[in-house]
Every structure is written in C-alpha cells, then in structure tokens.
Write a protein that holds these residues in place. Structure first.
Motif, short mmCIF file in Angstrom:
data_model
loop_
_atom_site.label_atom_id
_atom_site.label_comp_id
_atom_site.label_asym_id
_atom_site.label_seq_id
_atom_site.Cartn_x
_atom_site.Cartn_y
_atom_site.Cartn_z
N GLN A 143 0.71 -1.29 0.16
CA GLN A 143 -0.07 -0.15 0.31
C GLN A 143 0.99 0.82 -0.02
O GLN A 143 0.41 2.60 -0.44
N GLY B 33 3.31 1.09 -3.53
CA GLY B 33 2.29 0.71 -4.90
C GLY B 33 3.19 -0.94 -5.65
O GLY B 33 3.40 -1.55 -4.85
N SER B 34 1.49 -0.69 -6.12
CA SER B 34 1.58 -2.26 -6.77
C SER B 34 2.52 -2.38 -7.74
O SER B 34 2.05 -1.17 -8.83
N MET C 61 1.74 -1.34 -14.23
CA MET C 61 1.14 0.06 -13.50
C MET C 61 2.18 1.14 -13.93
O MET C 61 3.42 0.89 -13.75
N PRO C 62 1.75 2.02 -14.50
CA PRO C 62 0.08 2.99 -14.04
C PRO C 62 -1.26 2.83 -14.71
O PRO C 62 -1.62 3.71 -14.63
#
Ligand code: FAD
Lengths: 538, 394
Positions: free
Chosen positions: B291, B294-295, B345-346
């Motif tokens: 969290q 970031g993933s 991502m993103p």
C-alpha cells in the motif's frame, strides 16, 4: 409551433434505429407512429391473459450485432437466445430432424440418405461462400453503378474485387445462386424429398413465388446470412418476444433524447418548393422538420403519404410497379400444455426448433398453385415454433405459446376481399395440418390469433401484408432496391429519405436499412458518422 | 475385485449416473481428478440456460473443508484477508487468502454454518495449508470434499424451480445467505451463491442423497426450463460477470515457481477483500508495505472493439507492451467483447484507451488485428434480479 430537426414516420424497428442514430448525433428527433403501440412488424402483444405473442416476426438472426452493441440494446433489455433443432414430419410417420450438433445432424441425414448427409457438407460450404460475399454489404449503402462519384466508384470497385476473388467458377456459382430457383439449387445437392423440403422452405417464406420460381435461391440466402453471436445461419428468440427488439430500440432512442408519438397517423409529407417542410396527420395536426424519413414500404411512401404532384411520372410508375405481393399469414396460439407429435419424445431437442409438415418440394409447389389460383393453400407450408420451450417469459410455467407462419395466403381471395369465412377456412387448413401430426394439439388450444394478409396490412401498414416491404428478388435488391436511382435512401425531394425494409439490404428484423439511411442523412448534414460499420469476417 | 490401479483412476462425482445420462455429447473433461462434462448438448445453448432459464452445474469436485472448534473464527480470521467476524451465522463470504508475502494463494468462500462451525470452499487443495495454519488454535480441520455433493442452480428461473421443489420460503433468502431444508431424512443446505453473476443458488447435500436430489430438481424444474451445463458454458458466464478464475487469471502463490508471477489482492482488483482494521492476518505486513510503495500490476476489465476474443493477447499502449490478457470472451448477453488483463502500473485507469494485439485463425490462415479497447469500471453483466429479494419468477 415546435420544429424538429428530423421526423421519422413509423415506429417500426428500422424507423426506431434510424431515429436513434439521428438522435445520437445530437439531432432533435420525433417518431410518429400510427398505432397506439410501437414496433410495426416487430411487435409483441398480450391478447390472451398470461400469454405474450410475437404477433408478426417471431425469430431473430438478421439483427446486426454491431448495432445491437452500439445502441446498447442489451442494457435496454434485449436478449437474443439462440435455439437449435427443427424437424420436418413426413406423411409416412417418419421425420427428418435437424440437430444443432454437426455430427448428430450427419447421422440423422444419413438415416435418410448417406449421400445427402455427405453432400450437406458441400452445400453448407457453398452457401457460406455466398453469405461471405453479401455480409460485408449489409451495413453499407449499395454503390450506384450509374454514378461517377468517387465514393460510388470506390465501393463498386470493392464489390467487383470480392466477386473476382471467388474465381471464375465462384462467379458462375454466384450468378446462378442469385437467379436460380431454390428447388433447382437443392436438386444439385440432395436426393431425399424431406431433406429438400426442410431446407427449401426458407426460399419461399414471405415471397409470392414457388420453390421452382427463379430467384428463390436468394431468398434462402437471405435467411442464412444472419447470425447469433457470430454463428452464421443460426436463429434465436428475442426474450419476451420480438417486441423486445423494438422496445430496446425505443429506450435507446429515448436515452438520446428522442420522442416517440403514438396514435399519430401521417396523412402526407408536406413539400414546398421541392423541399420537405414536415408532415400532416390525418387529424390535421402538423409537425415541422426539414428532414422527413419514411419507414413505410415504397408503395405506401410514394402512393400514400406523398403528393403525386411532388413526384415525377417515372417514379410514380416505378412505385406502382414495385413488386410487393402478399403471400403469408400467421397463427399465434396459446396452449394449455406442450403438444405431443407422432414419433417424437417431448424432450427431444428437435422440438425446440422450426417444425414443418411439408415433406417434398412437390407439395411446396402445389401450395403455391393455390396462391396463383387466388386462394389460401389447402395443404400449406408452415414454419411452426414453440418458443416457450426456450423462453420462460411468454406463458405461465408448463403452458406454451405456438407461432405458426403460413405460406401461402394471397392478398385477395379470387380477386375479392378476405371475408371472415375465408379467414376461418384458412385457419382450419393450418390447424388440420398440425392436428394430423399431433393427437392432443386441438384440445390444448386456449386462444388463437389468426392473421391473413388483410389483418397484417391493417395492423402494420405493410402493403398486401408483404412481410419484407417488397419482394426480395434480384430486380429489387442492392442498387435496385427499391428502384434504380433511389437505392441510397434519398427520396425525390430534398430532405426526404427512406429507411424501411423496402431499401437495401431488405426485409427481416435487421435494423440495417434504418442505420444505413441514418449514415446518409448525417452525411448530407455534414455531421460526423456515428453509425458503426460491419465486423469483418476475416 | 478392485485392482490396484482403480484407486488412482478418474473419480466420478455422486451425480455421475445422472450427469452421464444427460451428457449427450460425451464431452468429458477432468476437474481435480473427477470426470466432469465440458458440455452436455451445446455450449451456447447451455450458456443461455444460465442467462434465460435455469442451468445446473455439478460442482461436487470443489475442495470443501469443515472448520470447527472454539477457535474457528479466530483461526479463519488469521487465515484470510477479510474480517470473518463480520460473516454472521447463516451467511457466506467470498474472500482470498495470502501467504506471508501478501501473494494470493487462492480465492474461495466461507460458509458460516453455525456457532464455531464453518465450511471453506477452495479452488486449490488446501489441506496442507489449513493444517499448517492451525498451529496454536483449538480447531479441527476436516476435508469433506468427497462427502458433500453440490449443485449450482443458476439463472432467472432458478428460484421458481427450487420453490417448485418444495423449498418453502427460499424467495426470502438474501444474496450470500444460506439456509437448511429437511430432505429425505437428511439436510439440504441451500446458499444464494454462484459463479455466474446471475440469480442463483448452490445446493449442498450428503453424497448418498445426491441422485435423489438431481431427480427431484429436474422433475420440479421442467416447467421452468431447467437444463444441465458444463464447464465451457460456465466459463463464458463467469467472464461476462467479471469473476476471476484461480489458475487462469492468477497463479496460486504457492505454485508459482518463477519470481514475480504471483499477485497480491490489490493487483487482482480484490483490494476490497482486504481488511486492515482487523487483527493480524497472513500477508498483512507485506500488503501494508505494498500500500505504501504501490503495486506492480493492475487488473483491468477491457471492452474490446470488434468480435474477435482477445485471448492471450498482448495489450499495448503507445505501441509498447504494457500487459497481457488472461481471460477473454465474446459475451452473448451483454453483446460485448470482454478481456481480463494484467497491466503494468500505472496503466489501467478506468477509461484508458489501449490496443489489444489479437491473432486469430480462419481456415489455417492467421490474421492479426490491432483492436482498440478501453478499461471499464464494472462487469458488463450485472442484472437487478441477482440482488432482488424476493426474485421474480423469471
Ligand atoms: C407475419 C410476419 C412474420 C415475419 N417473420 C419474421 C421473422 O421471423 N424474422 C425476421 O427477421 N423478419 C420477419 N418478418 C419481417 C420483418 O418483421 C419485417 O421485415 C420488419 O419488421 C419490417 O420492419 P420495418 O421497420 O422496415 O417496417 P415496419 O415494421 O413495417 O414498420 C412500419 C411502421 O410504420 C407505421 N406506419 C404505417 N403507416 C403509417 C402512417 N401513415 N403514419 C404513421 N405510421 C405509419 C406502421 O404502423 C409500422 O409501425 C416477418 C414479417 C411478418 C409480417
């Protein structure tokens, strides 16, 4: 008085499609419908409490998936559920069954003729070649061969190219296909009467021609070129009845801000100085717009709602000679239970598809003889289905609804109007035929809606009850539909357009004429094209 | 006499005699060592039984574990990402469970049967993990996969069919609720759950009463147009409804050999199943870290132009590969061409325009299409009847 950007006359499914695209493009559009309900020949009504009929059209395959998706018809309540099966009952007590699964179908055919079963593979390949040729043209306007406009030349070239790709033999086949009789065509593949009759019926549905009349092979193709979820040739039921198609189109149209006005019987299109101004209703009300689109068939459009003084003599002749002969009737029946048929188990997968009782082309041709003699077929060809085996919404659980399309029924009986006695005779010939193969059928009937061309014309406005808004013969297809020079949806006066099944690519619940017409209108208005093109097959 | 090899031959579910009789196509597949049909009559028609009438699916091979004992709730709460204390008795909860690295091991459902009494249904075999996790808890873990037979009854007439079978009051059962009925001297458990995104129920019964249940269900369901369906039709329905399939849309973490091939709940769009406010659970620390940092990936549902399913496609943005498709199907009810994608991502904001590189074959010729597609925020199929209490007759 309020002025609309466009008015569409008729809330048939093509009128609604056309209106939806005009509204999607941002125009202020009203649809004026003569009946208190929408749909035209795409309609479902409850005439017996608890039972819903698909009063006219009853099965769905031609409806263009590109349009259904683009107008979000599923979100607006439309679900098309495919069905398999189908059977032709034979006079000798046997039947020919049509299985959904290819290999079971082969075995059933082989039971009658191994050779036919094998030939069927050649037959489907050949028919598929033809559907591949025509399908890309469904969501396009037909090119005008007499025009020198770059767009027409380009389209013609494309058309010529797909022809040439078929090779010399393919080309010859194609020309034969488009002009041949369905009977002759099937004779090239099959030897078994019942198989030929089973396949051949679709060549005359809605057509005032016999199985040996030239041009009927194309009518068969017309019934093959649709698809359900990409399965070309498959047919399905609109859940809740065919009216669900019109209902979803109406919702989509309204979501774009459109307005549908029922009980609005258009008397005439108002033309001033060669331009449309709007329409006048029978009750005297007027609605103004610079664009008026007719969803009516060509006969009604030019001879009924347009003033003869606004049209050229040539066009009037063409409209008068447009082939739009009535040939079909229909019975919609509420049943207290599922009828049993000789030789078939009630749970047979064959029961859920199209059922027929005509086991030879010979009998089909005799049925046509009656039409020529000015009367209904005494031994009719019927296309009968019991959709409530697939659709749980149209009758109470355990009860059933039957739809029986009947070929042939002439628009006039020996030159005179249909009488109620004629109608009863027509009904009897159909019910007798079914009852001959189903011992309990008669006792299960709770209610029956019988429609001769007289009722079909009175309720939908289809001239003579012709289900396709004009015969689907080569002289009335592509750039000849409805007439040479008028195939691109534009009418004879500025601002006037046509969008019904009387235009390319023709009849059936397809939505293509309505969408194609919208594309041309938007082009004339120099607005961006919001009408989707067709999916490519490969 | 049984030969030595019988014990390892393909198994048959408790419904097999009935399934085999109905399986007209003899199209058999295997599911966890059980012989199960991929299709009975025709995949499309079976799919439409789910969407227009009622379809029946034999899900007996599903792994089922009974968790009992005074610490059952605490044990499960440590095991899974959801707050199990919020799944009241008589309710069912969908959840995932993670390893210490916060990577999804499996997804499944927890049935709260009664006080200190739960059933966990899982895609992967979990006996080892469930026992491993039991250390220090007063619980008993029993694999009841073979003892409990199960049928999914899914579709708009499913409630009407089950009411006709005599399940009085079933129409009041809420989504994710469960209830018991007496059945032939035993107990029939019914939950309002399923894997089709439609109105639907699952029936759970002791294996020795399975055939009787099938017969009664089909007898009562006939006027409601009930039909069995196989795994191919189920796959179409679950993609249309936006459901992930373990082993297809993600690799169960403990079976991933290569590093980076497993996914966290966030990366599968299942962040809503993670409850950071509850006591410690497997993977919590790693998920907190994720969290903060970031993933790596994002799960996205795509609406793909055209009608060619984007199976196994690369997903491109500005000509550069940013992801791959795990599941794809033309959805016949929603009339949409849907794909599930794993995007780096993103990428993957709702509304983002991407391109699917689709290959398809017609008569031995391969064609490539670059189909525009866009990220959609919700499944394409989600009818009100799925939630309605009571549901209508169809
Ligand atoms: C009995 C029957 C069975 C059929 N079966 C099938 C089938 O199974 N599958 C299939 O695909 N197709 C079938 N068809 C064909 C198909 O239904 C039609 O081709 C199609 O519905 C025509 O649609 P349309 O929008 O072009 O015109 P229509 O449906 O004819 O719509 C015209 C509309 O204009 C309205 N109207 C007429 N005059 C006026 C006026 N003066 N003022 C205002 N409104 C007016 C009419 O009331 C009607 O609503 C069948 C048709 C019939 C009749």
């Amino acid at each position: 008085m309020k002025k609309y950007d466009a008015i569409v006359i008729g809330a048939g499914h093509n009128g609604l499609t056309n209106a939806a695209y005009l509204a999607k493009s941002g125009l202020d559009v009203a649809v004026l419908e003569r009946n208190p309900y929408i749909g035209g020949a795409t309609v479902s009504r409850e005439l017996h409490r608890g039972w819903t009929y698909s009063n006219c059209s009853y099965v769905c395959s031609l409806l263009r998936p590109e349009i259904a998706r683009d107008l979000e018809l599923p979100r607006h309540g439309l679900q098309v559920v495919p069905y398999g099966g189908g059977v032709t009952f034979m006079r000798n007590g046997d039947y020919y069954g049509n299985y959904y699964d290819h290999n079971r179908q082969y075995r059933e055919m082989a039971r009658h003729s191994k050779r036919d079963a094998n030939a069927y593979e050649r037959y489907t390949t050949d028919v598929m070649k033809q559907t591949r040729l025509i399908r890309p043209y469904l969501l396009r306007r037909p090119p005008d061969p007499t025009s020198l406009k770059p767009r027409d030349l380009r389209d013609l070239l494309g058309f010529a190219r797909s022809f040439m790709e078929m090779g010399e033999e393919g080309l010859a086949d194609t020309l034969r296909f488009w002009t041949k009789s369905v009977g002759d065509y099937l004779n090239e593949y099959f030897e078994t009467d019942a198989i030929k009759a089973h396949l051949g019926g679709t060549g005359v549905i809605g057509t005032a021609l016999g199985v040996y009349s030239p041009g009927t092979a194309y009518v068969l193709l017309h019934h093959y070129m649709g698809d359900v979820d990409g399965n070309v040739g498959s047919w399905g039921f609109a859940r809740g009845g065919m009216g669900a198609v019109a209902a979803a189109l109406e919702k989509s149209f309204r979501a774009f801000g459109g307005e549908v006005i029922c009980d609005a019987d258009v008397d005439r299109i108002i033309v001033r100085h060669g331009k449309v101004r709007g329409v006048a209703l029978k009750n005297g009300d007027e609605y103004l717009a610079d664009i008026v689109v007719s969803n009516l068939d060509p006969r009604r459009t030019f001879l009924d709602v347009m003033d003869e003084g606004d049209l050229s003599a040539e066009l009037l002749h063409r409209a008068r000679n447009f082939k739009i002969r009535g040939s079909s009737g229909k019975l919609n029946i509420a049943l207290d239970g599922l009828p049993s048929f000789h030789g078939l188990d009630k749970s047979s997968p064959l029961m859920v598809g199209d059922m027929h009782f005509t086991d030879s082309l010979e009998r089909l041709e005799r049925a046509y003889d009656d039409w020529k003699d000015g009367t209904w077929s005494k031994d009719p060809y019927v296309d009968m289905l019991i959709p409530t085996q697939t659709d749980p919404t149209m009758a109470p659980p355990g009860k059933h609804m039957m739809t029986v399309f009947v070929q042939y029924a002439p628009p006039k009986i020996n030159g005179g109007e249909w009488t109620d006695a004629d109608k009863a005779g027509f009904e009897k010939s159909v019910i007798d035929q079914i009852a001959a193969h189903s011992p309990d059928f008669r006792d299960l009937i709770l209610h029956c809606e019988t429609r001769t061309p007289r009722e079909i014309e009175a309720e939908t406005g289809l001239t003579e009850g012709n289900i396709f808004q004009g015969e689907l013969t080569f002289d009335q297809l592509l750039f000849n539909r409805p007439f040479p020079g008028y195939s691109q949806y534009r009418g004879p006066v500025r601002g006037m357009y046509m969008c019904g099944s009387g235009t390319h690519p023709g009849g059936g619940v397809m939505a293509a004429p309505g969408a194609n017409a919208a594309r041309e209108i938007l082009r004339d208005l120099r607005r961006p094209d919001v009408v989707p093109g067709g999916y490519a097959d490969d | 006499m049984k030969s030595a090899s019988d014990a390892t031959m393909m198994l048959r579910t408790p419904f097999h005699s009935r399934v085999a009789a109905a399986c007209e196509l003899n199209a058999w597949g295997t599911w966890k060592g059980y012989t199960t049909p991929t299709a009975y009559t025709d995949v499309e028609l079976e799919y439409f039984a789910i969407r227009s009438t009622a379809g029946v699916f034999d899900l007996s091979p599903m792994n089922k574990y009974r968790i009992t004992g005074p610490d059952a709730e605490a044990y499960l709460n440590r095991l899974v990402t959801r707050d199990v204390s919020k799944i009241r008795a008589g309710r069912v909860g969908y959840t995932v469970w993670c390893n210490d690295a916060g990577q999804v091991m499996d997804d499944g459902t927890i049935f709260h049967l009664g006080e200190n009494d739960y059933r966990v249904c899982a895609f992967a075999r979990a006996t080892d993990w469930l026992h491993w996790s039991a250390l220090g808890f007063d619980v008993e873990v029993v694999d009841e996969s073979d003892e409990v037979a199960a049928l999914a009854v899914q579709g708009p007439t499913s409630c009407a069919a089950l009411l006709a079978m005599g399940l009085v009051g079933l129409e009041q059962l809420k989504p994710f609720g469960l209830t018991m009925f007496p059945f032939e001297g035993g107990t029939l458990m019914v939950s309002r759950t399923g894997f089709t995104g439609d109105l639907g129920y699952e029936l759970w019964i002791a294996a020795d009463k399975a055939e009787l249940l099938w017969d009664r269900l089909f007898e009562a369901g006939r006027p409601h147009l009930i039909k069995p369906f196989g795994s191919d039709a189920l796959d179409m329905a679950r993609i249309e409804a936006g459901f992930l399939q373990a082993g297809v849309d993600f690799v169960p973490a403990e079976s991933a050999v290569r590093s980076g091939r497993s996914r966290s709940p966030y990366e599968l769009g299942l962040g809503w199943l993670v409850d950071m406010d509850k006591p410690v659970f497997n993977g919590r620390k790693a998920l907190l870290r994720e969290q903060a940092r970031g993933s790596r990936y994002r799960f996205a549902m795509l609406d793909v132009d055209g009608n060619k399913p984007a199976s196994h496609s690369f997903i491109l943005s500005g000509g550069k590969k940013v992801g791959t498709v795990t599941s794809a199907a033309w959805c016949p009810t929603a009339k949409t061409n849907v794909a599930f994608a794993q995007l780096e991502m993103p990428h993957g904001d709702v509304g983002q325009e991407l391109v699917a590189e689709i290959y398809y074959q017609r008569e031995l010729q391969w064609t490539r299409v670059m189909a525009p597609c866009r990220v959609i925020g919700a499944p394409v199929f989600n009818p009100p009847r799925r939630r309605a209490v009571p549901p209508g007759a169809f």
